[in-house]
Design a protein around this motif. Sequence first.
Motif, PDB file in Angstrom:
ATOM      1  N   GLU A   1      34.549  42.179  32.624  1.00 35.90           N
ATOM      2  CA  GLU A   1      33.501  43.134  32.241  1.00 35.90           C
ATOM      3  C   GLU A   1      33.651  44.408  33.075  1.00 35.90           C
ATOM      4  OE1 GLU A   1      31.469  45.303  30.778  1.00 35.90           O
ATOM      5  OE2 GLU A   1      30.991  43.414  29.746  1.00 35.90           O
ATOM      6  N   PRO A   2      34.398  45.395  32.571  1.00 36.10           N
ATOM      7  CA  PRO A   2      34.664  46.612  33.354  1.00 36.10           C
ATOM      8  C   PRO A   2      33.395  47.324  33.829  1.00 36.10           C
ATOM      9  CG  PRO A   2      36.085  46.529  31.438  1.00 36.10           C
ATOM     10  CD  PRO A   2      35.108  45.397  31.283  1.00 36.10           C
ATOM     11  N   ARG A   3      32.354  47.234  33.042  1.00 33.29           N
ATOM     12  CA  ARG A   3      31.109  47.905  33.424  1.00 33.29           C
ATOM     13  C   ARG A   3      30.543  47.342  34.734  1.00 33.29           C
ATOM     14  NH1 ARG A   3      25.996  48.190  29.320  1.00 33.29           N
ATOM     15  NH2 ARG A   3      24.445  48.578  30.909  1.00 33.29           N
TER      16      ARG A   3
ATOM     17  N   ARG B   1      28.110  47.650  39.592  1.00 36.87           N
ATOM     18  CA  ARG B   1      27.541  46.658  40.516  1.00 36.87           C
ATOM     19  C   ARG B   1      28.468  46.270  41.659  1.00 36.87           C
ATOM     20  NH1 ARG B   1      25.727  41.659  37.560  1.00 36.87           N
ATOM     21  NH2 ARG B   1      25.238  41.078  39.687  1.00 36.87           N
ATOM     22  N   CYS B   2      29.619  46.888  41.755  1.00 36.61           N
ATOM     23  CA  CYS B   2      30.559  46.484  42.808  1.00 36.61           C
ATOM     24  C   CYS B   2      30.897  47.697  43.663  1.00 36.61           C
ATOM     25  CB  CYS B   2      31.810  45.866  42.196  1.00 36.61           C
ATOM     26  SG  CYS B   2      32.834  45.013  43.412  1.00 36.61           S
TER      27      CYS B   2
ATOM     28  N   THR C   1      39.056  57.550  34.843  1.00 34.22           N
ATOM     29  CA  THR C   1      38.526  56.702  33.768  1.00 34.22           C
ATOM     30  C   THR C   1      37.336  55.876  34.229  1.00 34.22           C
ATOM     31  OG1 THR C   1      40.001  54.868  34.323  1.00 34.22           O
ATOM     32  CG2 THR C   1      40.833  56.495  32.745  1.00 34.22           C
ATOM     33  N   GLN C   2      37.096  55.866  35.554  1.00 31.46           N
ATOM     34  CA  GLN C   2      36.015  55.042  36.131  1.00 31.46           C
ATOM     35  C   GLN C   2      36.231  53.568  35.797  1.00 31.46           C
ATOM     36  OE1 GLN C   2      32.859  56.369  37.919  1.00 31.46           O
ATOM     37  NE2 GLN C   2      34.677  57.550  38.412  1.00 31.46           N
TER      38      GLN C   2
ATOM     39  N   PRO D   1      33.712  39.154  44.197  1.00 32.87           N
ATOM     40  CA  PRO D   1      32.381  38.604  44.453  1.00 32.87           C
ATOM     41  C   PRO D   1      31.565  38.371  43.184  1.00 32.87           C
ATOM     42  CG  PRO D   1      32.450  40.936  45.034  1.00 32.87           C
ATOM     43  CD  PRO D   1      33.852  40.535  44.713  1.00 32.87           C
ATOM     44  N   HIS D   2      32.023  38.916  42.070  1.00 34.76           N
ATOM     45  CA  HIS D   2      31.295  38.762  40.810  1.00 34.76           C
ATOM     46  C   HIS D   2      32.021  37.850  39.814  1.00 34.76           C
ATOM     47  CE1 HIS D   2      28.487  41.898  42.060  1.00 34.76           C
ATOM     48  NE2 HIS D   2      29.542  42.596  42.451  1.00 34.76           N
TER      49      HIS D   2
END
Length: 98
Positions: free
Chosen positions: A29-31, A36-37, A57-58, A78-79
């Motif tokens: 999940e690139p978002r 969140r990271c 490109t973020q 961590p995710h």
Amino acid sequence: MGNFLKTTENPLDFVEIKIDGASHISIKEPRLCRERCENKPCTYYCPTRVFYWDGDTQDIQVIYARCVECGACPYGCPHGNIDWHFPAGGYGVLYRHG
Ligand code: SF4
Ligand code: SF4
């Protein structure tokens, strides 16, 4: 590649990799990486710098051809956001015997 400057040696100089046409690593999940990271540890713990943050490109970019199959990335994120498996048979690191 900055962290390799300590020894001036590049670990990729010591292994031979047969590159598969399809990646064995993906970001689920690139978002999540964007939002969140904060510290993006995958860009530090991978010994051969497979992951890097692309500010344009973020997104986290994945240079799977550099993977030496240490197996750390599914545990280091961590995710739990990295999908990693060994390359298809016959591809990846070619270990030398003898
Ligand atoms: S550590 Fe995981 S969540 Fe964080 S940037 Fe890397 S892949 Fe994305
Ligand atoms: S398995 Fe190891 S070398 Fe391959 S991408 Fe993950 S941390 Fe990097």
